[in-house]
Structure formats: C-alpha cells, structure tokens
Design a protein around this motif. Sequence first.
Motif, mmCIF file in Angstrom:
data_model
loop_
_atom_site.group_PDB
_atom_site.id
_atom_site.type_symbol
_atom_site.label_atom_id
_atom_site.label_comp_id
_atom_site.label_asym_id
_atom_site.label_seq_id
_atom_site.Cartn_x
_atom_site.Cartn_y
_atom_site.Cartn_z
ATOM 1 N N ASP B 148 41.810 29.680 49.941
ATOM 2 C CA ASP B 148 40.484 29.084 50.008
ATOM 3 C C ASP B 148 39.926 29.032 48.586
ATOM 4 N N LEU B 149 39.470 27.846 48.181
ATOM 5 C CA LEU B 149 39.094 27.665 46.781
ATOM 6 C C LEU B 149 37.885 28.507 46.384
ATOM 7 N N ASP B 150 36.937 28.666 47.302
ATOM 8 C CA ASP B 150 35.784 29.514 46.978
ATOM 9 C C ASP B 150 36.221 30.958 46.768
ATOM 10 N N MET B 151 37.209 31.380 47.545
ATOM 11 C CA MET B 151 37.697 32.744 47.384
ATOM 12 C C MET B 151 38.433 32.880 46.043
ATOM 13 N N ALA B 152 39.170 31.837 45.669
ATOM 14 C CA ALA B 152 39.846 31.853 44.363
ATOM 15 C C ALA B 152 38.814 32.004 43.246
ATOM 16 N N LEU B 153 37.721 31.255 43.346
ATOM 17 C CA LEU B 153 36.680 31.329 42.312
ATOM 18 C C LEU B 153 36.022 32.707 42.299
ATOM 19 N N GLU B 154 35.828 33.293 43.486
ATOM 20 C CA GLU B 154 35.261 34.647 43.554
ATOM 21 C C GLU B 154 36.171 35.654 42.864
ATOM 22 N N ARG B 155 37.491 35.519 43.086
ATOM 23 C CA ARG B 155 38.423 36.441 42.436
ATOM 24 C C ARG B 155 38.336 36.335 40.930
ATOM 25 N N LEU B 156 38.289 35.093 40.424
ATOM 26 C CA LEU B 156 38.201 34.899 38.974
ATOM 27 C C LEU B 156 36.916 35.512 38.434
ATOM 28 N N GLN B 157 35.846 35.340 39.186
ATOM 29 C CA GLN B 157 34.519 35.848 38.795
ATOM 30 C C GLN B 157 34.540 37.369 38.586
ATOM 31 N N GLU B 158 35.437 38.055 39.265
ATOM 32 C CA GLU B 158 35.487 39.520 39.150
ATOM 33 C C GLU B 158 35.947 40.005 37.777
ATOM 34 N N PHE B 159 36.601 39.145 37.024
ATOM 35 C CA PHE B 159 37.178 39.576 35.749
ATOM 36 C C PHE B 159 36.301 39.153 34.571
ATOM 37 N N ASP B 160 35.907 40.148 33.752
ATOM 38 C CA ASP B 160 35.114 39.854 32.555
ATOM 39 C C ASP B 160 35.818 38.835 31.668
ATOM 40 N N LEU B 161 37.164 38.989 31.573
ATOM 41 C CA LEU B 161 37.906 38.120 30.669
ATOM 42 C C LEU B 161 37.806 36.650 31.096
#
Lengths: 334, 334
Positions: B148-161
């Motif tokens: 799910d693309l929103d979930m992919a974006l949420e995962r990315l959001q978790e990383f400061d980098l």
Amino acid sequence: MKHHSRPAALRLLPALVAGATMAVSAAAIADDGLGDYRDRFEALPHLPPLPADNSLTEEKIELGNMLFFEPRISASGVISCATCHNPALGWSDRIPRAVGHDGQVGERNTPTVLNSGFLEAQFWDGREPDLEGQALGPIEASVEMAMDLDMALERLQEFDLYQRHFKEAFPDEESPINRDNLAKSLASFQRTLTTPNSPFDRYLRGDLDALNEQEKEGMQAFVDNGCIACHRGPALTDSQFHAIQVPGSTDLGRYVVTEEESDKYRFRTPTLRNVAVTYPYMNNGATETLEEAVAIMGEEMLGRELEEQTIADITAFLHTLTGEMPNFEVPALP
Amino acid sequence: MKHHSRPAALRLLPALVAGATMAVSAAAIADDGLGDYRDRFEALPHLPPLPADNSLTEEKIELGNMLFFEPRISASGVISCATCHNPALGWSDRIPRAVGHDGQVGERNTPTVLNSGFLEAQFWDGREPDLEGQALGPIEASVEMAMDLDMALERLQEFDLYQRHFKEAFPDEESPINRDNLAKSLASFQRTLTTPNSPFDRYLRGDLDALNEQEKEGMQAFVDNGCIACHRGPALTDSQFHAIQVPGSTDLGRYVVTEEESDKYRFRTPTLRNVAVTYPYMNNGATETLEEAVAIMGEEMLGRELEEQTIADITAFLHTLTGEMPNFEVPALP
C-alpha cells in the motif's frame, strides 16, 4: 560510509604491525587513565583467521563475490545471498525474521555476514563451525533459497563465464564446479567482509580522542557490568552458547542441533561489531532499538536492571563499533 | 564492463558537441561506404529528454538511488526495485517471467530499466507514458512488491535520513515525503541509467573500426529487412504498439489498457539497447537466445524466414548495442 579496499585487506601484515607500533608510541605520550579497560579488548584485524585448506586468493574472492549476488542458484531465480544479507542494510535485512522462498518467514533474525569470519560457530545455533560449512545451508534451506544443490551446480555449469572463473579459482581440478568449491569461494568472499577502523579500533590503537567522554563511560560500564564476559575478542563474541529466552521466542536454539536438554534456549553470542546498523535484535528480531536490547541483556543475562544513564552510555559505546564498510563489486553476471 | 560516471552524464552538452565534431572530421578522412546506412540510426545520448516539471538534480538522483534499493517499501520487506531490475543482470532478472511477492509469477518478462528514459511508453502495454507514471506501479502491484503506497510513505517517514533527503531534493515543500516526489526521485535516478558509448555508438560517431565486417553486414541486414521500421531512434524502439503472438503467450497486451479490439496482442516495441545482456526475450520471456528471437521476429513481424547467415549477422550486430553500464551506488540505507 567509508569503504576500505580489498587489496589492502590482503596486504594484511604491514598494516597490523604499523597499527600496533602507533598504539604503543601514542600511549606513551598521553593517556586517559583507561589503559586497564582498553587491555580487555582487541582491535579488529583487517582479515579473520584463514583455514589451512582454503587459502585466500583474488580468484576465489572474485568468484565468491559473483556467487553471493547470483539469484539463479535459488529455486525462484530471484533470491541470492545478497537478498537477506543486503549490503545496503548492513549486510543483513533489517526485518525481524528472514523472508525467503515464496515469502515464507523463518524463525530467526538474519545475522549480518560482516566479520562472520571471526566467529568460531556459524548460525544462531552454531550448527556449522566455519564459513565453508555455513555457505551452502541457506541455498538448500526450504524457507530460504529452496534450491537443490546439484541443480544449482548444473545451472552454474551452463555459463562459460562460471566455468572460466571456477577454473581460475581452482586450477588444479578437473571438474571445479562442485559443492566444495562453491562453499570455498563463498567463504573466501565472506572473509573479506570485515569492517576495520571503527572509532573504537582507532581508540584501541592509540587515538585516545576517537571516543568522547560518554562513549568511554559506556566502555567502562560494558566491562564493569560484565557484558565483556561473553562479548569479547576481536568480534566481541565468545562464539559460545548461552541460554536466553527473549519475549516472544519459543525457539529451542542449540538444542535443535545437539538434542541435549542443557542446550535448550541456548544461542551463540552475536557479534557486536556494527551492531548499530544491524537492527533489529535478538534471535527473533523482536527488539527494535539498541537501548531496549541493552536493557534486556542486563535483565536476562546479568540479572540486573541497568540504570537509564548506564544504558545510554553503553549504547553510545556500541555506536563506536561501526567500522568502515567493506569493498565489493556488484558483479556483471553472465 | 566499464562504468561511466554520473557527474559526466550531467555534464552533457560538451561531450555531445565533442562527439559530433569528431564524427564529422573522422568521416572526412575515411569511409566504409555505409554512410547511407549509418544515417538511418541515432547514437545514444548520455541522457534522455527531461520533463519540464521534474528537473534532474543530484539530490533527486541520490534519493532515487536509495529508494530503488529500498526493500522496506514492499509488503514483505525484502523486495526492492533492484530485485527484478537487478544491476548484476543487466538491470533485469534473466528469468522468463517476473517473480514477486510471495513467489508469485507474473505474466510478463521484466523489461530492463536501462535507457527506459528514452521510451515514450512504459510497460509492455504502455499503460504509463513516462517514468514518473511508471515508478509507483510495481510498488503497489499485488504480484510485485504488493505494498500500500500510503504505508510505504509512512515507513519512509519514520527515518530521519529519508526526511532529510526528501527535504534536500524538494526544498520548497512542507511535506516532501509524498507520492509525487517518490515517483519524481525514482524517475530521476532511472533517467541516469543510460548506456552510452557502445561499439555501435562509437561507429556512428566516426570510429569506423568499432564494428567488424560481420557486424556491419548485420547492420545492413537490419535495415534491408525492415527491422528498423519499428526498432528506430536512439533506443531502437518506436515506442509504438504492434501485434504479435509469440509461442506460449495468450497475453492480450495493449488491449488490457484500451479495451479496443484492434489493440489485442499489441505490445510496445522493446528497446534493443543492451539486448545481448537482457535475455530471455519476448513479452513472456519464452525465447532464450538472440538467434531464436531474430528468427521469430523475421517470421512474425516481417513475414519471412531469414537465412541462417542473416540471423547470425544481425545477432552479431545486436551484440554491438551493449554500452557502458551506468554508475550507481549501493546506498547505505537507514
């Protein structure tokens, strides 16, 4: 991240001698009063010990590098060693438990291959003593690459390029594409995956400013609290088996190999080298942060609740164990 | 395989101008009498055309490079773009049909991403016009990364980098981690995956010895037999849809997108750049060798049985279309 070059790793001795000399002379000039602590540790050599029957050659390393990235020795044709031991992710996968063939989820967290040549027991349960023994396991495991090994060898045989590389790596053999040589070349490549020159190594070799005050506090707490009892030697592991049942795990560990009652729930001590970049932690990968992992180890292995400041200090120290990532090539496969 | 550097790709104009000048002067000195044939082709530029709304910047390229190798934007956590578009395998997978989430096998052969920026229609059925449109499809496709693309974006959001890299790539935006920017950065990276300076390109630019006699025979046969009707332009594709039913395929092709009867069994002409290293062939990947592929195209598309010598010549010519593999980094992911 800095990369160190493979040729340098092969020109081992001069570098080590120079490093030792520097440590002595620098220590003579200035000291932070922690020499007794430093003496408890060992800097990471550029190369691990080599077995008598598998000399390390450029030809085997190059072939092993190709095979490590070769997905066609898996049943699906898309899973290679590098899928779970992903160079982009600390040569591990950064998920709790390994995902393999047909999306099956294994029982254990993927260990990094970084510095695995320094371990005297391979896999969480130590079922293989060395990298030669380890190398073929994941290819055949039904939840990993799920490949019949003879079929894998047949696939390799089809490519002229592999025929040539096996011949170059094992020039004295009539039919060099076989199980032993597959294992030997993969093991050779893996032995080059070391991470020297971490801040802590530089500190041990005499650069006393390589660690800040908190990191030095962490090093002392690591010794004083007894972490070093099991996490010792160049890779910060004794390669021994210790009983631990972390939250959520029913894994019998070493017992699966020996079937001895006393081995239930025992796991090989993992290396702490690069531990900051090889999360999540524990045999089931259920622990996400280093702070949690340190607290759990305090409770489970040392029988004490570590203070918050101590956990922060030890965590800071563990971050200094991240070294220079090894040089490798994404190979041009046939 | 030689790698060309990304900075050079960005310093595009001087190289092209120099190349053109060289071609003219060399042609003035010597000729092989095949100028009329050469005029039918175009050398591959270092970079494809860029869209007006997605300027190519180092920041987007670097972020796209990270995302391309990021498996945690897949449901399993282990499949990245680079799993099927594997740099070790010509940025494709060298199996007949793509294997994705939970080991599911898709209906089509994985196209290489090399030079995909030159195509005017993406996917075998052309359902997206450009790389920005293409980029997100495989992440969401249930037989590919199944995320799910929103979930992919949420995962990315978790990383400061990732927060930092998205901010650097899209500095004017409040919340840069979004669908559009994920697509834009992946597309930017993919546009750098070009393979200039193949033997054929060097030949077109004036080095008349870059092709041997058989390869030149093949080039002439390629033109004389009409292959060039569809395989034309810098990437040797017209990006148009042509009806073909290769053995074993029941795929409706372009019809799936348009539902127009006349589009049944039509597929976008694939690029022939690097075709020697992107086997197997055809929409279902059922054709293993270039020789077979050439013979099938003769029969199916040109309506004639090509002679064995002609097939060998054209195949030799196709081998000259393998260029310098692009520079990229295995990123250090957070």
